[in-house]
Scaffold this motif. Structure first.
Motif, PDB file in Angstrom:
ATOM      1  N   LEU A   1       0.834  -1.198   0.000  1.00 58.73           N
ATOM      2  CA  LEU A   1       0.000   0.000   0.000  1.00 58.73           C
ATOM      3  C   LEU A   1       0.870   1.250   0.000  1.00 58.73           C
ATOM      4  O   LEU A   1       0.595   2.212  -0.721  1.00 58.73           O
ATOM      5  N   PHE A   2       1.950   1.230   0.785  1.00 61.77           N
ATOM      6  CA  PHE A   2       2.858   2.374   0.826  1.00 61.77           C
ATOM      7  C   PHE A   2       3.506   2.619  -0.534  1.00 61.77           C
ATOM      8  O   PHE A   2       3.612   3.756  -0.986  1.00 61.77           O
TER       9      PHE A   2
ATOM     10  N   ILE B   1       1.603   9.596  -5.116  1.00 63.50           N
ATOM     11  CA  ILE B   1       0.683  10.641  -4.642  1.00 63.50           C
ATOM     12  C   ILE B   1       1.332  11.426  -3.512  1.00 63.50           C
ATOM     13  O   ILE B   1       1.252  12.663  -3.469  1.00 63.50           O
ATOM     14  N   LEU B   2       1.997  10.742  -2.596  1.00 57.47           N
ATOM     15  CA  LEU B   2       2.676  11.429  -1.499  1.00 57.47           C
ATOM     16  C   LEU B   2       3.784  12.339  -2.015  1.00 57.47           C
ATOM     17  O   LEU B   2       3.966  13.450  -1.509  1.00 57.47           O
ATOM     18  N   ILE B   3       4.530  11.886  -3.004  1.00 59.56           N
ATOM     19  CA  ILE B   3       5.597  12.712  -3.584  1.00 59.56           C
ATOM     20  C   ILE B   3       5.014  13.971  -4.210  1.00 59.56           C
ATOM     21  O   ILE B   3       5.550  15.064  -4.028  1.00 59.56           O
ATOM     22  N   LEU B   4       3.897  13.844  -4.935  1.00 63.14           N
ATOM     23  CA  LEU B   4       3.256  15.018  -5.530  1.00 63.14           C
ATOM     24  C   LEU B   4       2.814  16.020  -4.471  1.00 63.14           C
ATOM     25  O   LEU B   4       2.994  17.229  -4.625  1.00 63.14           O
ATOM     26  N   ILE B   5       2.238  15.538  -3.399  1.00 64.86           N
ATOM     27  CA  ILE B   5       1.785  16.426  -2.327  1.00 64.86           C
ATOM     28  C   ILE B   5       2.963  17.133  -1.676  1.00 64.86           C
ATOM     29  O   ILE B   5       2.923  18.342  -1.431  1.00 64.86           O
ATOM     30  N   ILE B   6       4.029  16.410  -1.413  1.00 61.77           N
ATOM     31  CA  ILE B   6       5.208  17.004  -0.776  1.00 61.77           C
ATOM     32  C   ILE B   6       5.859  18.043  -1.686  1.00 61.77           C
ATOM     33  O   ILE B   6       6.219  19.131  -1.246  1.00 61.77           O
ATOM     34  N   VAL B   7       5.997  17.724  -2.976  1.00 61.98           N
ATOM     35  CA  VAL B   7       6.618  18.664  -3.919  1.00 61.98           C
ATOM     36  C   VAL B   7       5.786  19.934  -4.058  1.00 61.98           C
ATOM     37  O   VAL B   7       6.314  21.046  -4.073  1.00 61.98           O
ATOM     38  N   SER B   8       4.463  19.789  -4.136  1.00 61.98           N
ATOM     39  CA  SER B   8       3.625  20.990  -4.267  1.00 61.98           C
ATOM     40  C   SER B   8       3.677  21.825  -3.004  1.00 61.98           C
ATOM     41  O   SER B   8       3.682  23.063  -3.069  1.00 61.98           O
ATOM     42  N   ALA B   9       3.721  21.205  -1.837  1.00 69.57           N
ATOM     43  CA  ALA B   9       3.824  21.965  -0.589  1.00 69.57           C
ATOM     44  C   ALA B   9       5.156  22.706  -0.516  1.00 69.57           C
ATOM     45  O   ALA B   9       5.200  23.884  -0.117  1.00 69.57           O
ATOM     46  N   LEU B  10       6.233  22.060  -0.910  1.00 65.41           N
ATOM     47  CA  LEU B  10       7.542  22.716  -0.896  1.00 65.41           C
ATOM     48  C   LEU B  10       7.601  23.877  -1.894  1.00 65.41           C
ATOM     49  O   LEU B  10       8.178  24.928  -1.597  1.00 65.41           O
TER      50      LEU B  10
END
Length: 171
Positions: A41-42, A48-57
């Motif tokens: 699952l991870f 998706i987690l990478i996209l969220i982290i990159v957009s936040a940064l």
């Protein structure tokens, strides 16, 4: 299949010698992969987690401009200043004078004037579109009152743009 479900494992229709028969196949490999659910699952959620982290940064790295063409108390742009060449009003924060001097101030003022001219061009285009739309509608419907109103309609942004561009020629 994307989330680890595999192909559907239900009744399968098999045709042989022109007759249809039902066979039931249970997929064994799916049961074998259920043991590594947490890691699987991870791995599946990693993009998706990478996209969220990159957009936040990227949001944190973008800074707001040091000025605004209109007063914006929510951002702290409450102190009015005027550019040296075109006399364009703009608003800055309290510590602007301490941070921007010399060439930095000239660059900011140039940017303010460029934004002002771009806004005038955009507003002028909108005003011309609106005027031409009214003229077209008046001609199409034969409405002389609408035509006269469209003819009298001003384009103040175009006038200010023309005046501003004349001032630029003298600099």
């Amino acid at each position: 299949m994307f989330f680890g479900g595999g192909f559907p494992s239900s009744n399968v229709h098999v045709y042989s010698n022109g007759r249809m028969r039902y066979t039931y196949h249970q997929r064994q490999d799916r049961r074998e992969h259920q043991g590594d659910g947490g890691l699987g699952l991870f791995v599946q959620l990693m993009p998706i987690l990478i996209l969220i982290i990159v957009s936040a940064l990227s949001q944190m790295m973008v800074s707001s401009p040091p000025y605004s063409l209109s007063q914006r108390p929510s951002v702290g742009h409450i102190h009015r200043r005027v550019t040296e060449h075109l006399k364009v009003s703009y608003y800055v924060s309290e510590n602007f004078a301490d941070e921007y001097t010399g060439t930095n101030l000239k660059n900011v003022e140039r940017s303010v004037e460029d934004d002002y001219i771009a806004n005038l061009r955009n507003n002028c285009w909108k005003e011309k579109q609106q005027k031409e739309g009214l003229l077209y509608r008046a001609r199409y419907f034969g409405d002389s009152d609408l035509y006269q109103r469209a003819q009298r309609m001003g384009t103040p942004s175009c006038s200010r743009l023309s005046d501003t561009l004349k001032c630029l020629k003298f600099w």
